[in-house]
Each structure stands twice: as C-alpha cells, then as structure tokens.
Design a protein around this motif. Structure first.
Motif, PDB file in Angstrom:
ATOM      1  N   ARG A 130       0.744  -0.926   0.191  1.00  0.00           N
ATOM      2  CA  ARG A 130      -0.288  -0.236  -0.007  1.00  0.00           C
ATOM      3  C   ARG A 130       0.908   1.253   0.239  1.00  0.00           C
ATOM      4  NH1 ARG A 130      -4.590   0.954  -1.803  1.00  0.00           N
ATOM      5  NH2 ARG A 130      -5.133   2.328  -0.183  1.00  0.00           N
ATOM      6  N   ALA A 131       2.240   1.623   0.049  1.00  0.00           N
ATOM      7  CA  ALA A 131       2.437   1.965   0.611  1.00  0.00           C
ATOM      8  C   ALA A 131       3.581   2.837  -0.703  1.00  0.00           C
ATOM      9  CB  ALA A 131       4.145   2.585   0.828  1.00  0.00           C
ATOM     10  N   TYR A 132       3.315   1.799  -1.902  1.00  0.00           N
ATOM     11  CA  TYR A 132       3.586   2.168  -3.880  1.00  0.00           C
ATOM     12  C   TYR A 132       2.567   3.247  -4.184  1.00  0.00           C
ATOM     13  CZ  TYR A 132       8.441  -0.324  -3.280  1.00  0.00           C
ATOM     14  OH  TYR A 132       9.452  -0.831  -2.398  1.00  0.00           O
ATOM     15  N   ASP A 133       2.517   3.728  -5.131  1.00  0.00           N
ATOM     16  CA  ASP A 133       1.440   4.066  -5.958  1.00  0.00           C
ATOM     17  C   ASP A 133       1.365   2.450  -6.791  1.00  0.00           C
ATOM     18  OD1 ASP A 133       0.464   5.628  -7.180  1.00  0.00           O
ATOM     19  OD2 ASP A 133       1.551   7.058  -8.017  1.00  0.00           O
ATOM     20  N   PHE A 134       0.335   2.184  -6.914  1.00  0.00           N
ATOM     21  CA  PHE A 134      -0.134   1.147  -7.639  1.00  0.00           C
ATOM     22  C   PHE A 134      -1.087   0.917  -7.748  1.00  0.00           C
ATOM     23  CE2 PHE A 134       3.254  -2.513  -5.934  1.00  0.00           C
ATOM     24  CZ  PHE A 134       4.369  -1.660  -6.788  1.00  0.00           C
TER      25      PHE A 134
END
Length: 335
Positions: A127-131
């Motif tokens: 969730r910390a990534y821009d996915f």
C-alpha cells in the motif's frame, strides 16, 4: 479549433512532463490469456500469436536491468489478457519493491474486475507504493449488478479508476453506475468512446458526444505545437478530444523517442519500441541486455499518422527541421 490546413505541420508534440523528464513508460503483456470473450476485444489477433506467459527468468532480467537505465521515473501499464491470471504475479510486486524506491515508480494494472478478491490479497502488503487498478467494466460479459457487488466488497477503492466504454444508448446506465460506485468510495472514473480505426463509432447521439466532449472524468493533457506563418501555435487537448477528432494529430515523418521513453514487453520476452513497430522487436529480455540496446538507441521515425495506442501520444515527438529532441536526450547522446 485549429484549422485543418495546419494539422499536417506539427513541429513538436507529447506531454510537458515527458519533455522535461527522462521517464520510461513500460507497456507489459506478461500474459495474454483472459477469462472473458469480449466481442470487441482489441487483443484477439495479438492473443493468437502467444501461447506462453513471460517466464520468471525473463521477468527477473527485466526488473534487474531497468534501474541501470537511470531514468527519472518508471511507469508500468500491465495488461493482458487478464493480468490477475499471470502465474508470476506475486513476483512482479516483489521485484518492484526490490529494485525501485516508492518515489521512482508507478504501476497500473488493467483488469476486467472479475477477480478483485484475488488482487486484493496481492496488494495488501504494497500500500506504500503508487500501485493502481484500472477496472474496465465489460457489461456484455458481466452485468452491472455483479460488478457493483464486487466493487462494493473491494477494500481499496482509493487505488482504482473505473473505466467504462460508452456504448450508444447506455449514457443513463453509466451515470447510474458512476453514482452508485461513488457511494462505495470510488472517486476516479474514465468514460471512453468506442473508436474503430481511429474514427468515432458512428451511432452516438448528440447528447452522448456532448458528454464525451465535456466529461470531467478524462484528465490526461497533451499538446501539439504547430508552425503557421512562421509563428508557433500551441494546442493543448485531452485524450478524449483526440478520440473525437483524430485530425488533431498527424505524426507521420516526425522523430519519436518511442523505444527510449517507452518499451513494450510481450509474453515471449520480445521488446518493442511501440505498437506500430511490434513486428520488429529490438531485443528479447530472455537473453539480451537493455543496457546494450539503450547504448545504441536512435530515435525512430513515425510511419503512421497516429499512435496505435493512445498512451504513446505522450511520448516526445518533433520535426527535426524546426525543433530538437528533449534536452535530456541531447545530453546523453551529444552530436
């Protein structure tokens, strides 16, 4: 609207961001199998060419090579087929985390939304990534009620864009779907027209065309610079404006950084510059190095008036008689 007499004199085109930053856009088809059989599928012919999925070896080679290219930013668009059916999906996420810091990468998976429960499990630890997910609603394959149920149960609506193809006669239904999904926490929508060979589907009503022209859901901005009577005229537009009026664009003969700012990865490991050049792959990630390929790169010359995929309209293009390549490219490849 610019007059038709200057539509063939584009001297510079793309997006401002891609002219300023040395970004890399990767269009990935790690698998081509799908659990839907859409009558309008644009990948039917493409799918017939591939029986395999991208091997784990090729997947590792790709992700271990990419940071060595030293791009400012990496954007992935991962489609298929249905990407949630890719057998090495967890490894894709693992390698993205292993080889890129969160501020250097963005990834979007284009899914039909039928297996959201599976995707929810995959993404829970990232969730910390821009996915992001772009969920295209294929209403001929799954009805609106089933889609709404699945969307209401998905835990991460903030990472989603709901994409809907506006079929003639469905405007009221689409309005209803958008309002209902907003109640589930979804905030991003993209309503797209149906186009055939870059021409708008002919059966749209005046109301539907007006909706597409004024829709606030379409947000990607592009630009063209034209030369007219020795003056440069800049025209900004959205992807939907291009879909509604393809005469905005005539890229034929322009130089383009496809292959430097963009790569296509096919299930067999073949890498191409853009969809118009897929028959001539530049290398194969099963055995070749992206470093060696990039070291010998030269801008391609557009052979077609328009890009086979709308996303590539954002890649820098220029007429060498009147303009130069982006500064970052000139710096890396001085004359």
């Amino acid at each position: 609207m610019l007059g038709k007499n200057i539509m063939n004199t584009i001297i510079k085109a793309g997006s401002e961001q891609n002219w300023q930053q040395n970004n890399l856009f990767l269009s990935c088809n790690f698998n081509i199998n799908c659990n839907f059989q859409c009558s309008y599928c644009i990948n039917k012919k493409f799918r017939s060419n591939f029986n395999e999925q991208l091997s784990q070896k090729a997947l590792y080679n790709l992700f271990s090579n990419l940071p060595l290219l030293k791009k400012d930013f990496y954007s992935f668009s991962i489609a298929g087929g249905e990407p949630s059916l890719y057998q090495h999906f967890p490894d894709v996420l693992k390698y993205m985390k292993e080889f890129f810091p969160p501020n250097k990468i963005k990834a979007t998976w284009l899914t039909n939304g039928s297996l959201l429960h599976k995707l929810e499990e995959y993404f829970k630890d990232y969730r910390a990534y821009d996915f992001n997910l772009t969920i295209t609603l294929h209403l001929e394959q799954m009805n609106a009620e089933t889609y709404l149920k699945k969307l209401s149960e998905f835990k991460y609506p903030d990472m989603c864009t709901i994409k809907i193809m506006l079929e003639p006669g469905t405007l009221k239904q689409i309005d209803s779907i958008i309002e209902k999904t907003k109640n589930f926490g979804y905030k991003k929508f993209n309503v797209m027209p149906i186009t055939i060979n870059q021409k708008l589907y002919p059966n749209y009503t005046t109301e539907e065309i007006q909706f597409l022209e004024t829709s606030s859901f379409n947000y990607q901005r592009l630009f063209n610079e034209y030369l007219r009577e020795n003056q440069t005229i800049k025209k900004e537009y959205t992807r939907n404006e291009y879909n509604l009026n393809p005469e905005l664009i005539n890229y034929k003969g322009l130089k383009c950084l496809a292959g430097y700012n963009s790569l296509i990865i096919s299930p067999d490991g073949a890498i191409s510059s853009c969809y118009s050049t897929m028959k001539n792959s530049v290398c194969n990630i099963n055995s070749d190095s992206l470093i060696n390929y990039m070291a010998e790169y030269e801008p391609i010359t557009c052979q077609n008036p328009w890009c086979a995929c709308g996303t590539y309209t954002a890649i820098p293009k220029w007429n060498p008689k009147y303009s130069e390549a982006p500064n970052y490219f000139i710096k890396n490849f001085p004359k």
